[in-house]
Design an enzyme around this catalytic site. Structure first.
Site, PDB file in Angstrom:
ATOM      1  N   GLY A  32      95.744 129.142 -12.366  1.00 18.27           N
ATOM      2  CA  GLY A  32      96.249 128.018 -13.159  1.00 18.27           C
ATOM      3  C   GLY A  32      95.130 127.075 -13.529  1.00 18.27           C
ATOM      4  O   GLY A  32      94.005 127.194 -13.040  1.00 18.27           O
ATOM      5  N   LEU A  33      95.467 126.146 -14.395  1.00 19.78           N
ATOM      6  CA  LEU A  33      94.497 125.157 -14.872  1.00 19.78           C
ATOM      7  C   LEU A  33      93.935 124.332 -13.713  1.00 19.78           C
ATOM      8  O   LEU A  33      94.581 124.205 -12.660  1.00 19.78           O
ATOM      9  CB  LEU A  33      95.197 124.180 -15.828  1.00 19.78           C
ATOM     10  CG  LEU A  33      95.669 124.724 -17.175  1.00 19.78           C
ATOM     11  CD1 LEU A  33      96.581 123.686 -17.845  1.00 19.78           C
ATOM     12  CD2 LEU A  33      94.473 125.053 -18.077  1.00 19.78           C
ATOM     13  N   LYS A  38      96.815 124.402  -7.561  1.00 20.34           N
ATOM     14  CA  LYS A  38      96.500 125.635  -6.804  1.00 20.34           C
ATOM     15  C   LYS A  38      96.069 125.309  -5.365  1.00 20.34           C
ATOM     16  O   LYS A  38      96.596 125.866  -4.411  1.00 20.34           O
ATOM     17  CB  LYS A  38      95.364 126.425  -7.489  1.00 20.34           C
ATOM     18  CG  LYS A  38      95.621 126.826  -8.915  1.00 20.34           C
ATOM     19  CD  LYS A  38      94.461 127.586  -9.507  1.00 20.34           C
ATOM     20  CE  LYS A  38      93.162 126.807  -9.596  1.00 20.34           C
ATOM     21  NZ  LYS A  38      93.190 125.620 -10.485  1.00 20.34           N
ATOM     22  N   SER A 106      90.763 131.528 -12.452  1.00 21.51           N
ATOM     23  CA  SER A 106      90.835 132.910 -12.958  1.00 21.51           C
ATOM     24  C   SER A 106      91.503 132.945 -14.333  1.00 21.51           C
ATOM     25  O   SER A 106      92.605 133.468 -14.472  1.00 21.51           O
ATOM     26  CB  SER A 106      91.535 133.831 -11.949  1.00 21.51           C
ATOM     27  OG  SER A 106      92.650 133.244 -11.329  1.00 21.51           O
TER      28      SER A 106
HETATM   29  N1  LIG Z   1      83.657 124.241 -16.758  1.00 25.34           N
HETATM   30  C1  LIG Z   1      84.531 124.263 -15.759  1.00 25.34           C
HETATM   31  N2  LIG Z   1      85.764 124.837 -15.953  1.00 25.34           N
HETATM   32  C2  LIG Z   1      86.639 124.845 -14.942  1.00 25.34           C
HETATM   33  N3  LIG Z   1      86.423 124.333 -13.704  1.00 25.34           N
HETATM   34  C3  LIG Z   1      85.212 123.773 -13.458  1.00 25.34           C
HETATM   35  C4  LIG Z   1      84.236 123.706 -14.485  1.00 25.34           C
HETATM   36  N4  LIG Z   1      83.137 123.096 -13.970  1.00 25.34           N
HETATM   37  C5  LIG Z   1      83.402 122.802 -12.696  1.00 25.34           C
HETATM   38  N5  LIG Z   1      84.657 123.191 -12.385  1.00 25.34           N
HETATM   39  C6  LIG Z   1      85.197 123.106 -11.012  1.00 25.34           C
HETATM   40  O1  LIG Z   1      85.227 124.442 -10.537  1.00 25.34           O
HETATM   41  C7  LIG Z   1      86.507 124.788 -10.073  1.00 25.34           C
HETATM   42  C8  LIG Z   1      86.951 126.140 -10.649  1.00 25.34           C
HETATM   43  O2  LIG Z   1      86.283 127.175 -10.011  1.00 25.34           O
HETATM   44  P1  LIG Z   1      86.904 128.635 -10.042  1.00 25.34           P
HETATM   45  O3  LIG Z   1      85.996 129.476  -9.243  1.00 25.34           O
HETATM   46  O4  LIG Z   1      88.317 128.560  -9.622  1.00 25.34           O
HETATM   47  O5  LIG Z   1      86.821 128.989 -11.599  1.00 25.34           O
HETATM   48  S1  LIG Z   1      87.017 130.405 -12.302  1.00 25.34           S
HETATM   49  O6  LIG Z   1      88.133 131.092 -11.630  1.00 25.34           O
HETATM   50  O7  LIG Z   1      85.778 131.172 -12.146  1.00 25.34           O
HETATM   51  O8  LIG Z   1      87.301 130.119 -13.709  1.00 25.34           O
HETATM   52  C9  LIG Z   1      87.466 123.726 -10.555  1.00 25.34           C
HETATM   53  O9  LIG Z   1      88.349 123.525  -9.473  1.00 25.34           O
HETATM   54  P2  LIG Z   1      89.913 123.280  -9.652  1.00 25.34           P
HETATM   55  O10 LIG Z   1      90.001 121.950 -10.313  1.00 25.34           O
HETATM   56  O11 LIG Z   1      90.405 123.255  -8.232  1.00 25.34           O
HETATM   57  O12 LIG Z   1      90.530 124.376 -10.442  1.00 25.34           O
HETATM   58  C10 LIG Z   1      86.575 122.528 -10.846  1.00 25.34           C
HETATM   59  O13 LIG Z   1      86.520 121.685  -9.718  1.00 25.34           O
HETATM   60  N1  LIG Z   2     104.241 119.914  -6.753  1.00 25.16           N
HETATM   61  C1  LIG Z   2     102.919 119.786  -6.690  1.00 25.16           C
HETATM   62  N2  LIG Z   2     102.167 120.823  -6.306  1.00 25.16           N
HETATM   63  C2  LIG Z   2     100.809 120.709  -6.247  1.00 25.16           C
HETATM   64  N3  LIG Z   2     100.134 119.588  -6.553  1.00 25.16           N
HETATM   65  C3  LIG Z   2     100.845 118.506  -6.942  1.00 25.16           C
HETATM   66  C4  LIG Z   2     102.254 118.564  -7.033  1.00 25.16           C
HETATM   67  N4  LIG Z   2     102.689 117.377  -7.451  1.00 25.16           N
HETATM   68  C5  LIG Z   2     101.611 116.598  -7.608  1.00 25.16           C
HETATM   69  N5  LIG Z   2     100.480 117.258  -7.300  1.00 25.16           N
HETATM   70  C6  LIG Z   2      99.116 116.697  -7.354  1.00 25.16           C
HETATM   71  O1  LIG Z   2      98.382 117.385  -8.358  1.00 25.16           O
HETATM   72  C7  LIG Z   2      97.014 117.492  -7.978  1.00 25.16           C
HETATM   73  C8  LIG Z   2      96.625 118.969  -7.979  1.00 25.16           C
HETATM   74  O2  LIG Z   2      95.272 119.089  -7.621  1.00 25.16           O
HETATM   75  P1  LIG Z   2      94.675 120.409  -7.022  1.00 25.16           P
HETATM   76  O3  LIG Z   2      95.557 120.954  -5.966  1.00 25.16           O
HETATM   77  O4  LIG Z   2      93.244 120.112  -6.668  1.00 25.16           O
HETATM   78  O5  LIG Z   2      94.752 121.383  -8.280  1.00 25.16           O
HETATM   79  P2  LIG Z   2      93.856 122.664  -8.592  1.00 25.16           P
HETATM   80  O6  LIG Z   2      93.439 123.257  -7.289  1.00 25.16           O
HETATM   81  O7  LIG Z   2      94.744 123.548  -9.394  1.00 25.16           O
HETATM   82  O8  LIG Z   2      92.695 122.134  -9.378  1.00 25.16           O
HETATM   83  C9  LIG Z   2      96.873 116.870  -6.603  1.00 25.16           C
HETATM   84  O9  LIG Z   2      96.428 115.547  -6.748  1.00 25.16           O
HETATM   85  C10 LIG Z   2      98.311 116.896  -6.081  1.00 25.16           C
HETATM   86  O10 LIG Z   2      98.577 115.859  -5.152  1.00 25.16           O
END
Ligand SMILES: Nc1ncnc2c1ncn2[C@@H]1O[C@H](COP(=O)(O)OS(=O)(=O)O)[C@@H](OP(=O)(O)O)[C@H]1O
Ligand SMILES: Nc1ncnc2c1ncn2[C@@H]1O[C@H](COP(=O)(O)OP(=O)(O)O)[C@@H](O)[C@H]1O
Length: 232
Positions: A32-33, A38, A106
């Protein structure tokens, strides 16, 4: 490419380890985004399962990029290699008998197909979970301030802004974290694992959870990383 290599079989098979551990290995793959939830759901699921006595381990995008994948960036090629390596790690964990939860953006369908294939070949169940929210919700949450930076052009190739996210077409589980609570999301995944016979239901809660803060601090210290968003 490695050449002239031959697989060397052992006498102990995964079935032996599964019997010893009283559980089978599996991979829960959350996609997911950024900001979709996640990591948050993965932490809750790990805790929920651990309390019931399952051996479960969390693989997380940011964390893995501090170590194993610290040489990879966010180009399509690097993301592909990131997902391939994690898939191999999750497969090995599944072979040991561990249930792993993988939280990686991913973003490409093709890379997730590779992850699924790697598991299929090894006979390890692969459960794709689409952690779904509208981009606007993820961007409003912006737990690490990355969307803000991406909008200002300070981060390039940011998923959802100037890089694609290809949503799963037929995920095993889909959770909308803007509609369900964190615990409801984790429970939905756990219920699926039980309903499909991937894990055996367990009612008991035999493993006491250690104190939260010192464990997180220790883990971060051990990995040379700061703790981000560690509240569960
Ligand atoms: N350009 C760019 N795009 C997306 N995300 C970015 C980028 N640069 C840094 N980050 C940080 O890296 C986390 C994503 O890493 P992943 O290994 O999950 O990415 S991927 O699956 O290879 O696309 C992502 O974590 P999450 O926010 O938890 O998804 C970000 O903290
Ligand atoms: N139902 C929910 N499930 C997961 N996160 C939630 C939910 N509702 C609110 N949130 C908030 O959304 C944010 C998600 O961040 P994070 O878990 O780091 O996302 P990701 O790992 O996809 O980047 C957190 O601040 C979390 O507290």
């Amino acid at each position: 490419m490695a050449t002239n290599i031959v697989w060397h079989d052992g006498a102990i098979k995964k079935e032996h380890r599964y019997t010893m551990l009283k559980q089978k290995g599996a991979t829960v793959w959350l996609t997911g985004l950024s900001g979709s939830g996640k990591s948050t759901v993965s932490v809750a699921l790990e805790q929920m399962m651990f309390k019931k006595g399952y051996l479960v381990y969390r693989l997380d995008g940011d964390n893995i990029r501090f170590g194993l994948n610290s040489n990879l960036g966010f180009s399509a090629a690097d993301r592909k290699e990131n997902i391939r390596r994690i898939s191999e790690v999750a497969k090995l964990m599944g072979d040991i008998g561990v249930i792993s939860t993988s939280a990686f953006i991913s973003p490409y369908i093709a890379d997730r197909v590779v992850a699924r294939e790697i598991h299929k070949k090894a006979g390890i169940p692969f459960v794709e979970v689409h952690v779904d929210v509208p981009l606007s919700v993820a961007e409003q949450r912006d737990p690490k301030g990355l969307y803000k930076k991406a909008r200002k052009g300070e981060i390039k190739n940011f998923t959802g802004i100037d890089d694609p996210y290809e949503a799963p077409i037929r995920p095993e589980v889909k959770i909308d974290t803007s509609q369900l609570s964190v615990n409801e999301c984790a429970k939905a995944i756990l219920d699926y694992l039980v309903a499909e016979g991937i894990i055996q239901p367990r009612e008991e809660e035999p493993v006491p959870l250690p104190a939260k803060k010192p464990v997180q601090a220790e883990a971060a210290e051990a990995n040379g990383a700061p703790v981000v968003n560690g509240s569960t």
